[in-house]
Design a protein around this motif. Structure first.
Motif, PDB file in Angstrom:
ATOM      1  N   CYS A 156       0.929  -1.430   0.315  1.00 59.12           N
ATOM      2  CA  CYS A 156      -0.058   0.013   0.021  1.00 59.12           C
ATOM      3  C   CYS A 156       1.052   1.339   0.193  1.00 59.12           C
ATOM      4  CB  CYS A 156      -1.042  -0.067   1.184  1.00 59.12           C
ATOM      5  SG  CYS A 156      -0.115   0.188   2.866  1.00 59.12           S
ATOM      6  N   SER A 157       0.360   2.331  -0.318  1.00 56.04           N
ATOM      7  CA  SER A 157       1.047   3.606  -0.221  1.00 56.04           C
ATOM      8  C   SER A 157       0.518   4.468   1.295  1.00 56.04           C
ATOM      9  CB  SER A 157       0.769   4.571  -1.328  1.00 56.04           C
ATOM     10  OG  SER A 157       1.355   5.688  -1.586  1.00 56.04           O
ATOM     11  N   ILE A 158       1.396   5.104   1.913  1.00 51.54           N
ATOM     12  CA  ILE A 158       0.936   5.818   2.905  1.00 51.54           C
ATOM     13  C   ILE A 158       1.571   7.074   2.944  1.00 51.54           C
ATOM     14  CG2 ILE A 158       1.409   5.904   5.476  1.00 51.54           C
ATOM     15  CD1 ILE A 158       1.905   2.737   5.793  1.00 51.54           C
ATOM     16  N   THR A 159       0.355   8.100   3.002  1.00 47.60           N
ATOM     17  CA  THR A 159       0.493   9.500   3.088  1.00 47.60           C
ATOM     18  C   THR A 159       0.853   9.977   4.186  1.00 47.60           C
ATOM     19  OG1 THR A 159      -0.861   9.670   1.004  1.00 47.60           O
ATOM     20  CG2 THR A 159      -0.059  11.648   2.020  1.00 47.60           C
ATOM     21  N   ARG A 160       2.490  10.762   4.119  1.00 51.46           N
ATOM     22  CA  ARG A 160       2.832  11.291   5.530  1.00 51.46           C
ATOM     23  C   ARG A 160       2.270  12.546   5.465  1.00 51.46           C
ATOM     24  NH1 ARG A 160       9.133  10.543   6.148  1.00 51.46           N
ATOM     25  NH2 ARG A 160       9.134  12.223   4.570  1.00 51.46           N
ATOM     26  N   LEU A 161       1.580  13.072   6.639  1.00 51.98           N
ATOM     27  CA  LEU A 161       0.847  14.267   6.694  1.00 51.98           C
ATOM     28  C   LEU A 161       1.762  15.449   6.586  1.00 51.98           C
ATOM     29  CD1 LEU A 161      -1.738  15.752   7.669  1.00 51.98           C
ATOM     30  CD2 LEU A 161      -1.036  15.688   9.813  1.00 51.98           C
ATOM     31  N   HIS A 162       2.945  15.535   7.262  1.00 56.32           N
ATOM     32  CA  HIS A 162       3.576  16.803   7.229  1.00 56.32           C
ATOM     33  C   HIS A 162       4.310  17.353   5.919  1.00 56.32           C
ATOM     34  CE1 HIS A 162       7.134  14.228   8.030  1.00 56.32           C
ATOM     35  NE2 HIS A 162       7.829  15.427   7.407  1.00 56.32           N
ATOM     36  N   ASP A 163       4.548  16.361   5.342  1.00 56.16           N
ATOM     37  CA  ASP A 163       5.105  16.667   3.897  1.00 56.16           C
ATOM     38  C   ASP A 163       4.390  15.915   2.763  1.00 56.16           C
ATOM     39  OD1 ASP A 163       5.731  14.104   3.992  1.00 56.16           O
ATOM     40  OD2 ASP A 163       7.839  14.514   3.856  1.00 56.16           O
ATOM     41  N   GLY A 164       3.293  15.455   2.715  1.00 60.27           N
ATOM     42  CA  GLY A 164       2.575  14.844   1.782  1.00 60.27           C
ATOM     43  C   GLY A 164       3.163  13.913   0.908  1.00 60.27           C
ATOM     44  N   ARG A 165       4.370  13.096   1.358  1.00 60.15           N
ATOM     45  CA  ARG A 165       5.139  12.325   0.747  1.00 60.15           C
ATOM     46  C   ARG A 165       4.351  10.927   0.609  1.00 60.15           C
ATOM     47  NH1 ARG A 165      11.362  10.345   2.029  1.00 60.15           N
ATOM     48  NH2 ARG A 165      11.649   9.023   0.299  1.00 60.15           N
ATOM     49  N   SER A 166       4.309  10.050  -0.341  1.00 60.72           N
ATOM     50  CA  SER A 166       3.717   8.867  -0.231  1.00 60.72           C
ATOM     51  C   SER A 166       4.892   7.857  -0.028  1.00 60.72           C
ATOM     52  CB  SER A 166       3.019   8.640  -1.612  1.00 60.72           C
ATOM     53  OG  SER A 166       1.868   9.311  -1.823  1.00 60.72           O
ATOM     54  N   LEU A 167       4.808   6.794   1.131  1.00 61.22           N
ATOM     55  CA  LEU A 167       5.788   6.053   1.496  1.00 61.22           C
ATOM     56  C   LEU A 167       5.178   4.682   1.418  1.00 61.22           C
ATOM     57  CD1 LEU A 167       6.688   8.050   4.818  1.00 61.22           C
ATOM     58  CD2 LEU A 167       7.992   7.878   2.693  1.00 61.22           C
ATOM     59  N   PRO A 168       6.049   3.620   0.973  1.00 57.00           N
ATOM     60  CA  PRO A 168       5.582   2.574   0.587  1.00 57.00           C
ATOM     61  C   PRO A 168       5.463   1.707   1.940  1.00 57.00           C
ATOM     62  CG  PRO A 168       7.976   2.559   0.266  1.00 57.00           C
ATOM     63  CD  PRO A 168       7.795   3.957   0.398  1.00 57.00           C
ATOM     64  N   GLY A 169       4.314   1.024   1.852  1.00 58.13           N
ATOM     65  CA  GLY A 169       3.911   0.214   3.299  1.00 58.13           C
ATOM     66  C   GLY A 169       3.249  -1.145   2.762  1.00 58.13           C
ATOM     67  N   ARG A 170       2.808  -1.577   3.839  1.00 59.52           N
ATOM     68  CA  ARG A 170       1.975  -3.122   3.847  1.00 59.52           C
ATOM     69  C   ARG A 170       0.471  -2.812   4.611  1.00 59.52           C
ATOM     70  NH1 ARG A 170       4.069  -6.260   0.060  1.00 59.52           N
ATOM     71  NH2 ARG A 170       2.849  -7.879   0.932  1.00 59.52           N
ATOM     72  N   ARG A 171      -0.441  -3.326   3.992  1.00 58.80           N
ATOM     73  CA  ARG A 171      -1.909  -3.127   4.289  1.00 58.80           C
ATOM     74  C   ARG A 171      -2.235  -4.697   4.990  1.00 58.80           C
ATOM     75  NH1 ARG A 171      -5.423   0.482   5.920  1.00 58.80           N
ATOM     76  NH2 ARG A 171      -7.784   0.042   5.133  1.00 58.80           N
ATOM     77  N   LEU A 172      -2.704  -4.600   5.942  1.00 59.48           N
ATOM     78  CA  LEU A 172      -3.003  -6.086   6.582  1.00 59.48           C
ATOM     79  C   LEU A 172      -4.547  -5.820   7.171  1.00 59.48           C
ATOM     80  CD1 LEU A 172       0.020  -5.024   7.868  1.00 59.48           C
ATOM     81  CD2 LEU A 172      -0.092  -7.581   8.752  1.00 59.48           C
ATOM     82  N   VAL A 173      -5.168  -6.975   7.561  1.00 55.68           N
ATOM     83  CA  VAL A 173      -6.456  -7.099   7.888  1.00 55.68           C
ATOM     84  C   VAL A 173      -6.455  -8.279   9.061  1.00 55.68           C
ATOM     85  CG1 VAL A 173      -7.077  -8.846   6.012  1.00 55.68           C
ATOM     86  CG2 VAL A 173      -8.932  -7.239   7.135  1.00 55.68           C
ATOM     87  N   LEU A 174      -7.566  -7.816   9.941  1.00 57.53           N
ATOM     88  CA  LEU A 174      -7.855  -8.939  10.995  1.00 57.53           C
ATOM     89  C   LEU A 174      -9.511  -8.849  10.910  1.00 57.53           C
ATOM     90  CD1 LEU A 174      -6.680 -10.676  13.309  1.00 57.53           C
ATOM     91  CD2 LEU A 174      -7.170  -8.601  14.988  1.00 57.53           C
ATOM     92  N   SER A 175      -9.933 -10.313  10.819  1.00 62.24           N
ATOM     93  CA  SER A 175     -11.301 -10.643  11.290  1.00 62.24           C
ATOM     94  C   SER A 175     -11.567 -10.991  12.502  1.00 62.24           C
ATOM     95  CB  SER A 175     -11.670 -11.830  10.230  1.00 62.24           C
ATOM     96  OG  SER A 175     -10.908 -13.134  10.693  1.00 62.24           O
ATOM     97  N   ARG A 176     -12.658 -11.036  12.786  1.00 56.96           N
ATOM     98  CA  ARG A 176     -13.208 -11.181  14.089  1.00 56.96           C
ATOM     99  C   ARG A 176     -12.810 -12.866  14.497  1.00 56.96           C
ATOM    100  NH1 ARG A 176     -18.214 -11.138  13.726  1.00 56.96           N
ATOM    101  NH2 ARG A 176     -18.605  -9.086  14.371  1.00 56.96           N
ATOM    102  N   ASN A 177     -13.027 -13.839  13.516  1.00 51.10           N
ATOM    103  CA  ASN A 177     -12.577 -15.022  13.765  1.00 51.10           C
ATOM    104  C   ASN A 177     -11.155 -15.475  13.962  1.00 51.10           C
ATOM    105  OD1 ASN A 177     -15.404 -16.076  14.172  1.00 51.10           O
ATOM    106  ND2 ASN A 177     -15.301 -16.717  12.033  1.00 51.10           N
ATOM    107  N   ALA A 178     -10.508 -14.552  12.994  1.00 58.33           N
ATOM    108  CA  ALA A 178      -8.853 -14.596  13.154  1.00 58.33           C
ATOM    109  C   ALA A 178      -8.262 -14.074  14.490  1.00 58.33           C
ATOM    110  CB  ALA A 178      -8.128 -13.909  12.285  1.00 58.33           C
ATOM    111  N   PHE A 179      -9.118 -12.960  14.929  1.00 55.77           N
ATOM    112  CA  PHE A 179      -8.439 -12.428  16.260  1.00 55.77           C
ATOM    113  C   PHE A 179      -8.872 -13.538  17.231  1.00 55.77           C
ATOM    114  CE2 PHE A 179     -10.033 -10.226  20.269  1.00 55.77           C
ATOM    115  CZ  PHE A 179      -8.723  -9.780  20.498  1.00 55.77           C
TER     116      PHE A 179
END
Length: 321
Positions: free
Chosen positions: A131-154
């Motif tokens: 995913c792309s993560i936008t940094r607030l103070h300078d608007g720069r897009s940084l590379p990242g990872r997106r994760l998800v947690l379901s109720r059953n997995a938790f």
């Protein structure tokens, strides 16, 4: 160690401001100003924080922040890292989130933030891709990872670890082993609801309502080397009773003294409980000793009923907290 969540307070402003001067903390946060002034911390506490923002405390002392909205976000003061504080705090926040009806919650981390990634995976999150993560103070897009947690997995990942054992949600596959343990004559007479000759279906009907940790009563399976060797649980109410039983072959090894205090600390944190109760028959002094080592004190005695006894027996009434 007791971990709790509460709303951020004005007394937290200096700790928040100072934490944001630590690049190992602030450098991984995308939504904060840079530079970060004391006035920013004051503005956050006084105006920006929502009902989903919580201060993390350890034994009453401020340790960081956590938010569980559509996404999970958090940070910890340096002195509290590597001690299981974040894991416990996130469990508390996620228990409330999923108990309120949420089906999923997401989380992002910047590339290179391996401690945060490990924390999320240990909670049951699943990586869904870049995913792309936008940094607030300078608007720069940084590379990242997106994760998800379901109720059953938790729920499936909601475990308590001790030196030799893992406490985790029961499954129906555990019922035959637990039935054998709890209905044995020497065990059932020390318990309240089980008796020799109790059928597996009767036993299962008693245990099934306690399988979901999003509500109480709750019973967890005690596992050692992959084997189910007993159960430990907590009832409903503001000062609920705890209860446990172990297989005869596991008795006398100090396992109860190992798991009961950790279980009590954890469930008091999970459910925000100030007090716990417990009962032990007076002909079971070993259980009384386990409870005393776990912080329980005797507050009186009374006659108690057990489905595994022919008549009531005298027992100690005990309280923790």
């Amino acid at each position: 160690m007791r971990v709790a969540l509460r709303p951020p307070e004005l007394e937290d402003v200096d700790a928040i401001w100072q934490a944001m001067q630590d690049r190992d903390t602030a450098g991984w946060l995308s939504s904060i100003p840079d530079p970060y002034y004391r006035s920013d911390a004051l503005s956050f506490v006084a105006r920006i924080a929502t009902d989903e923002d919580h201060a993390i405390t350890v034994d009453g002392v401020f340790a960081g922040m956590i938010r569980a909205s559509e996404d999970l976000g958090y940070w910890l003061l340096r002195d509290y890292r590597g001690r299981g504080v974040l894991h416990r705090a996130a469990q508390i926040a996620l228990l409330k989130k999923f108990a309120s009806g949420a089906d999923f919650i997401h989380a992002d981390h910047m590339d290179g933030n391996l401690p945060s990634r490990r924390a999320l995976l240990n909670l049951g999150f699943r990586d869904t891709g870049p995913c792309s993560i936008t940094r607030l103070h300078d608007g720069r897009s940084l590379p990242g990872r997106r994760l998800v947690l379901s109720r059953n997995a938790f729920i499936n990942a909601l475990t308590i670890r001790t030196g030799r054992c893992v406490l985790s949600p029961m499954t129906e596959a555990d019922f035959p082993a637990l039935h054998r343990i709890a209905t044995a004559p020497e065990a059932s007479r020390m318990l309240m609801r089980f008796f020799p000759g109790q059928s597996l279906s009767e036993f299962s009907a008693l245990m099934t309502p306690a399988m979901n940790p999003l509500r109480r009563p709750l019973r967890l399976a005690i596992r050692q080397n992959g084997n189910c060797i007993g159960s430990v649980g907590i009832d409903k109410g503001e000062a609920p009773s705890i209860f446990y039983f172990l297989a005869s072959e596991a008795v006398g090894q100090g396992i109860a003294s190992e798991i009961v205090p950790v279980f009590c600390d954890t469930v008091q944190d999970w459910y925000g409980l100030d007090r716990l109760a417990a009962q032990a028959f007076t002909d079971n002094p070993a259980s009384k000793r386990v409870l005393e080592k776990s912080g329980f004190l005797v507050t009186g005695t009374d006659l108690m009923l057990s489905a595994g006894r022919r008549s009531p027996g005298e027992g100690w009434i005990m309280q923790r907290g």
